[in-house]
Design an enzyme around this catalytic site. Structure first.
Site, PDB file in Angstrom:
ATOM      1  N   ARG A 229       0.841  -1.186   0.000  1.00 28.03           N
ATOM      2  CA  ARG A 229       0.000   0.000   0.000  1.00 28.03           C
ATOM      3  C   ARG A 229       0.876   1.235   0.000  1.00 28.03           C
ATOM      4  O   ARG A 229       1.999   1.202   0.500  1.00 28.03           O
ATOM      5  CB  ARG A 229      -0.969   0.032   1.187  1.00 28.03           C
ATOM      6  CG  ARG A 229      -0.322   0.210   2.575  1.00 28.03           C
ATOM      7  CD  ARG A 229      -0.086   1.644   2.953  1.00 28.03           C
ATOM      8  NE  ARG A 229       0.320   1.774   4.349  1.00 28.03           N
ATOM      9  CZ  ARG A 229       1.207   2.673   4.797  1.00 28.03           C
ATOM     10  NH1 ARG A 229       1.843   3.477   3.956  1.00 28.03           N
ATOM     11  NH2 ARG A 229       1.490   2.752   6.099  1.00 28.03           N
TER      12      ARG A 229
ATOM     13  N   GLU B 253      -6.094   7.458   7.421  1.00 33.55           N
ATOM     14  CA  GLU B 253      -5.059   8.320   8.009  1.00 33.55           C
ATOM     15  C   GLU B 253      -4.512   9.334   6.994  1.00 33.55           C
ATOM     16  O   GLU B 253      -4.091  10.426   7.353  1.00 33.55           O
ATOM     17  CB  GLU B 253      -3.923   7.454   8.542  1.00 33.55           C
ATOM     18  CG  GLU B 253      -2.853   8.232   9.266  1.00 33.55           C
ATOM     19  CD  GLU B 253      -1.753   7.342   9.812  1.00 33.55           C
ATOM     20  OE1 GLU B 253      -2.067   6.365  10.513  1.00 33.55           O
ATOM     21  OE2 GLU B 253      -0.594   7.626   9.516  1.00 33.55           O
TER      22      GLU B 253
ATOM     23  N   ARG C 261      -5.347   5.700   0.684  1.00 32.79           N
ATOM     24  CA  ARG C 261      -4.403   4.588   0.806  1.00 32.79           C
ATOM     25  C   ARG C 261      -4.726   3.679  -0.378  1.00 32.79           C
ATOM     26  O   ARG C 261      -5.849   3.161  -0.481  1.00 32.79           O
ATOM     27  CB  ARG C 261      -4.572   3.855   2.133  1.00 32.79           C
ATOM     28  CG  ARG C 261      -4.074   4.652   3.375  1.00 32.79           C
ATOM     29  CD  ARG C 261      -2.586   4.737   3.396  1.00 32.79           C
ATOM     30  NE  ARG C 261      -2.026   5.547   4.477  1.00 32.79           N
ATOM     31  CZ  ARG C 261      -1.696   5.077   5.677  1.00 32.79           C
ATOM     32  NH1 ARG C 261      -1.971   3.834   6.006  1.00 32.79           N
ATOM     33  NH2 ARG C 261      -1.122   5.873   6.585  1.00 32.79           N
TER      34      ARG C 261
ATOM     35  N   CYS D  54       1.349  11.241   8.834  1.00 33.99           N
ATOM     36  CA  CYS D  54       2.344  10.827   9.819  1.00 33.99           C
ATOM     37  C   CYS D  54       3.742  10.892   9.197  1.00 33.99           C
ATOM     38  O   CYS D  54       3.959  10.330   8.118  1.00 33.99           O
ATOM     39  CB  CYS D  54       2.059   9.411  10.301  1.00 33.99           C
ATOM     40  SG  CYS D  54       3.209   8.885  11.596  1.00 33.99           S
TER      41      CYS D  54
ATOM     42  N   THR E 270       6.157   9.168   9.767  1.00 37.21           N
ATOM     43  CA  THR E 270       6.737   7.824   9.573  1.00 37.21           C
ATOM     44  C   THR E 270       6.459   7.298   8.166  1.00 37.21           C
ATOM     45  O   THR E 270       7.117   6.379   7.721  1.00 37.21           O
ATOM     46  CB  THR E 270       6.153   6.807  10.577  1.00 37.21           C
ATOM     47  OG1 THR E 270       4.729   6.689  10.340  1.00 37.21           O
ATOM     48  CG2 THR E 270       6.414   7.222  12.013  1.00 37.21           C
TER      49      THR E 270
ATOM     50  N   ARG F  54       4.082   0.752   2.371  1.00 28.49           N
ATOM     51  CA  ARG F  54       4.291  -0.361   3.287  1.00 28.49           C
ATOM     52  C   ARG F  54       3.907  -1.623   2.534  1.00 28.49           C
ATOM     53  O   ARG F  54       2.769  -1.754   2.067  1.00 28.49           O
ATOM     54  CB  ARG F  54       3.442  -0.254   4.567  1.00 28.49           C
ATOM     55  CG  ARG F  54       3.827  -1.312   5.599  1.00 28.49           C
ATOM     56  CD  ARG F  54       3.165  -1.077   6.952  1.00 28.49           C
ATOM     57  NE  ARG F  54       1.932  -1.808   7.082  1.00 28.49           N
ATOM     58  CZ  ARG F  54       1.856  -3.074   7.498  1.00 28.49           C
ATOM     59  NH1 ARG F  54       2.963  -3.749   7.793  1.00 28.49           N
ATOM     60  NH2 ARG F  54       0.684  -3.666   7.627  1.00 28.49           N
TER      61      ARG F  54
ATOM     62  N   ARG G  16       4.176  -6.559  12.839  1.00 31.16           N
ATOM     63  CA  ARG G  16       2.895  -6.141  13.411  1.00 31.16           C
ATOM     64  C   ARG G  16       2.064  -7.405  13.628  1.00 31.16           C
ATOM     65  O   ARG G  16       2.332  -8.465  13.067  1.00 31.16           O
ATOM     66  CB  ARG G  16       2.142  -5.185  12.474  1.00 31.16           C
ATOM     67  CG  ARG G  16       2.871  -3.873  12.199  1.00 31.16           C
ATOM     68  CD  ARG G  16       2.057  -2.906  11.338  1.00 31.16           C
ATOM     69  NE  ARG G  16       2.810  -1.654  11.113  1.00 31.16           N
ATOM     70  CZ  ARG G  16       2.290  -0.559  10.562  1.00 31.16           C
ATOM     71  NH1 ARG G  16       1.027  -0.551  10.141  1.00 31.16           N
ATOM     72  NH2 ARG G  16       3.021   0.526  10.390  1.00 31.16           N
TER      73      ARG G  16
ATOM     74  N   GLU H 240      -1.495  -2.660  12.767  1.00 38.30           N
ATOM     75  CA  GLU H 240      -0.888  -1.912  13.859  1.00 38.30           C
ATOM     76  C   GLU H 240      -1.650  -2.130  15.173  1.00 38.30           C
ATOM     77  O   GLU H 240      -2.881  -2.220  15.166  1.00 38.30           O
ATOM     78  CB  GLU H 240      -0.946  -0.420  13.505  1.00 38.30           C
ATOM     79  CG  GLU H 240       0.098   0.402  14.195  1.00 38.30           C
ATOM     80  CD  GLU H 240       0.213   1.776  13.550  1.00 38.30           C
ATOM     81  OE1 GLU H 240      -0.718   2.221  12.872  1.00 38.30           O
ATOM     82  OE2 GLU H 240       1.269   2.380  13.730  1.00 38.30           O
TER      83      GLU H 240
HETATM   84  P1  ADP Z   1      -1.347   0.084   7.025  1.00 38.42           P
HETATM   85  O1  ADP Z   1      -0.663  -1.140   6.521  1.00 38.42           O
HETATM   86  O2  ADP Z   1      -2.436   0.517   6.087  1.00 38.42           O
HETATM   87  O3  ADP Z   1      -0.409   1.163   7.423  1.00 38.42           O
HETATM   88  P2  ADP Z   1      -2.241  -1.566   9.250  1.00 38.42           P
HETATM   89  O4  ADP Z   1      -0.933  -2.167   9.587  1.00 38.42           O
HETATM   90  O5  ADP Z   1      -3.155  -1.213  10.380  1.00 38.42           O
HETATM   91  O6  ADP Z   1      -2.129  -0.246   8.382  1.00 38.42           O
HETATM   92  O7  ADP Z   1      -3.010  -2.629   8.291  1.00 38.42           O
HETATM   93  C1  ADP Z   1      -4.274  -2.252   7.806  1.00 38.42           C
HETATM   94  C2  ADP Z   1      -5.078  -3.498   7.487  1.00 38.42           C
HETATM   95  O8  ADP Z   1      -4.393  -4.230   6.449  1.00 38.42           O
HETATM   96  C3  ADP Z   1      -5.199  -4.451   8.667  1.00 38.42           C
HETATM   97  O9  ADP Z   1      -6.499  -5.034   8.627  1.00 38.42           O
HETATM   98  C4  ADP Z   1      -4.190  -5.531   8.363  1.00 38.42           C
HETATM   99  O10 ADP Z   1      -4.566  -6.768   8.905  1.00 38.42           O
HETATM  100  C5  ADP Z   1      -4.251  -5.578   6.855  1.00 38.42           C
HETATM  101  N1  ADP Z   1      -3.025  -6.135   6.273  1.00 38.42           N
HETATM  102  C6  ADP Z   1      -1.791  -5.604   6.295  1.00 38.42           C
HETATM  103  N2  ADP Z   1      -0.931  -6.414   5.647  1.00 38.42           N
HETATM  104  C7  ADP Z   1      -1.653  -7.495   5.204  1.00 38.42           C
HETATM  105  C8  ADP Z   1      -1.338  -8.686   4.473  1.00 38.42           C
HETATM  106  N3  ADP Z   1      -0.098  -8.947   4.040  1.00 38.42           N
HETATM  107  N4  ADP Z   1      -2.349  -9.556   4.211  1.00 38.42           N
HETATM  108  C9  ADP Z   1      -3.607  -9.298   4.618  1.00 38.42           C
HETATM  109  N5  ADP Z   1      -3.970  -8.188   5.319  1.00 38.42           N
HETATM  110  C10 ADP Z   1      -2.997  -7.306   5.600  1.00 38.42           C
HETATM  111  N1  DAR Z   2       0.518   7.149  16.725  1.00 32.55           N
HETATM  112  C1  DAR Z   2       1.678   7.230  15.931  1.00 32.55           C
HETATM  113  C2  DAR Z   2       1.849   6.030  15.010  1.00 32.55           C
HETATM  114  C3  DAR Z   2       3.067   6.102  14.181  1.00 32.55           C
HETATM  115  C4  DAR Z   2       3.142   5.072  13.086  1.00 32.55           C
HETATM  116  N2  DAR Z   2       1.853   4.536  12.645  1.00 32.55           N
HETATM  117  C5  DAR Z   2       0.985   5.203  11.827  1.00 32.55           C
HETATM  118  N3  DAR Z   2       1.268   6.363  11.312  1.00 32.55           N
HETATM  119  N4  DAR Z   2      -0.177   4.638  11.568  1.00 32.55           N
HETATM  120  C6  DAR Z   2       2.876   7.374  16.886  1.00 32.55           C
HETATM  121  O1  DAR Z   2       3.538   8.411  16.788  1.00 32.55           O
HETATM  122  O2  DAR Z   2       3.113   6.443  17.650  1.00 32.55           O
END
Ligand code: ADP
Ligand code: DAR
Length: 372
Positions: free
Chosen positions: A128, A236, A240, A283, A285, A292, A324, A329
């Site tokens: 993404r 966010e 995305r 963010c 980050t 990601r 994660r 997250e």
């Molecule tokens: P982001 O990746 O968009 O920064 P998150 O880590 O919260 O935020 O992931 C968002 C959603 O995408 C969550 O439901 C997570 O389980 C799903 N997700 C992330 N990576 C995968 C993957 N490789 N396969 C399936 N679902 C995924």
């Molecule tokens: N609450 C933010 C999360 C940082 C990374 N994750 C994001 N952007 N979804 C922190 O500063 O901890």
């Protein structure tokens, strides 16, 4: 005279609060680099702006970064505070220029996990990118009206995308009363499938950053008929854009995202971008590639059947990877120790380098998982 902005919560001076956070939470980068003399040198209007940016890190002392930009210009306007935070998080030393290059050229073959181990032929893969449209404030500073205006703009673009032979699909809105509004059951099902984002109003970090305001107005998700190209609206970041599927061919997944992103970009106003910080994001980050790329890998040995993520996080960090939980997250490991593995770097690395890091890092992690 203390301005109303210099006191938060129970009326304690913000500089005192941040001093306390710095002592108690050394990982909070906003507190680590906050400089009282700099803050006091600002006029009241700029202090008000800065307070909105760092409010999440004040109200959530356990934050990693502790700041969300409200406008794309914040990164230049508050560089004395934000740059050292960005350099620290993205491991960019002071003697190295911050500059973002883009390269989507990956080997058409070779990033195939099944070729490494037949057990990796059906892995959940996702890549993404975050994108924001410069003509709008970032999500933290949007009003209900601007969120609805933004969604309407995207719905118009999606009406064209729906006719595309490769990316045709449907838009599912969370906005009450929208002609595309989905019901609770559909929303829940899409979340369980990891396609849709969760209720943001429950996230204290996003709430402090203004990002979850007016939930769920102006939020929704476009998904292709093939179910492997998805666009989140109003999470966010403004957008995305992602490709997600089960399989083992990372190159195909990556190319699918690039094709969809290029097709969508032709239908909407320009993304906010700078040579220095790449794609602007809420963010810090996520700056740079704003990418990601992740795999859900079963690592029962390295996670002690999912009970302990600390050890695998340390092991993964040596491979420039972050770990994660299976729900993304702030979530836990899934059954069989399934965890979400992704390269940590976003800024100062190209998209192709991120995919290479994911492939090579995951192969190395898989080898460690199966060593004993
Ligand atoms: P982001 O990746 O968009 O920064 P998150 O880590 O919260 O935020 O992931 C968002 C959603 O995408 C969550 O439901 C997570 O389980 C799903 N997700 C992330 N990576 C995968 C993957 N490789 N396969 C399936 N679902 C995924
Ligand atoms: N609450 C933010 C999360 C940082 C990374 N994750 C994001 N952007 N979804 C922190 O500063 O901890």
């Amino acid at each position: 005279m203390t301005s109303s902005l210099e006191t938060v919560g129970n009326g304690e001076d913000v500089t005192t609060q941040i001093r306390d956070i710095r002592a108690a939470q050394p990982g909070n980068l906003m507190a680590r680099y906050f400089d009282e003399a700099y803050y006091c040198s600002l006029d009241e209007a700029k202090r008000e702006r800065l307070h909105k940016i760092i409010r999440s890190g004040i109200e959530n002392p356990d934050s990693q970064m502790g700041a969300y930009a409200q406008y794309c210009t914040d990164y230049e306007d508050f560089e004395p505070l934000l740059e050292p935070m960005i350099r620290d998080y993205h491991n960019i030393s002071d003697d190295r220029l911050i500059a973002q290059e883009h390269d989507w050229a990956t080997p058409t073959s070779g990033y195939n996990l099944e070729g490494v181990d037949a057990r990796l032929k059906d892995v959940s893969m996702r890549v993404r990118v975050g994108r924001n449209i410069g003509a709008f404030p970032l999500p933290g500073a949007m009003t209900k009206s601007s969120r609805l205006e933004f969604e309407t703009l995207l719905i118009e673009a999606f009406s064209v995308l729906m006719e595309d032979p490769e990316f045709g699909g449907e838009y599912l809105s969370l906005t009450p009363g929208s002609s595309c509004e989905i019901d609770e059951e559909t929303y829940r099902r899409r979340i369980e499938a990891h396609q849709m984002f969760k209720d943001m109003s429950g996230d204290p970090y996003l709430e402090s950053g203004g990002i979850s305001s007016d939930w769920p107005y102006g939020r929704g998700m476009y998904i292709s008929g093939s179910q492997d190209f998805i666009v989140w609206v109003g999470e966010e970041d403004h957008l995305r854009v992602m490709s997600m599927k089960r399989g083992s061919d990372l190159s195909a997944l990556f190319s699918r995202l690039h094709g969809g992103l290029e097709t969508l970009a032709k239908l909407i106003p320009d993304f906010a971008h700078s040579e220095r910080y790449g794609y602007s994001t809420s963010c810090p980050t996520n700056l740079g590639s704003a990418m990601r790329a992740s795999l859900h890998l079963p690592l029962p040995n390295l996670t002690k059947e999912g009970r302990d993520l600390e050890h695998v996080k340390e092991t993964a960090l040596d491979l420039s990877l972050a770990v994660r939980g299976v729900g993304g997250e702030h979530s836990e490991a899934g059954e069989g120790g399934i965890v979400d593995i992704s390269p940590r770097a976003r800024l100062g690395v190209t998209e192709a380098e991120i995919m290479q890091c994911l492939y090579e890092g995951s192969v190395a992690l898989w080898s460690l998982e199966n060593a004993n």
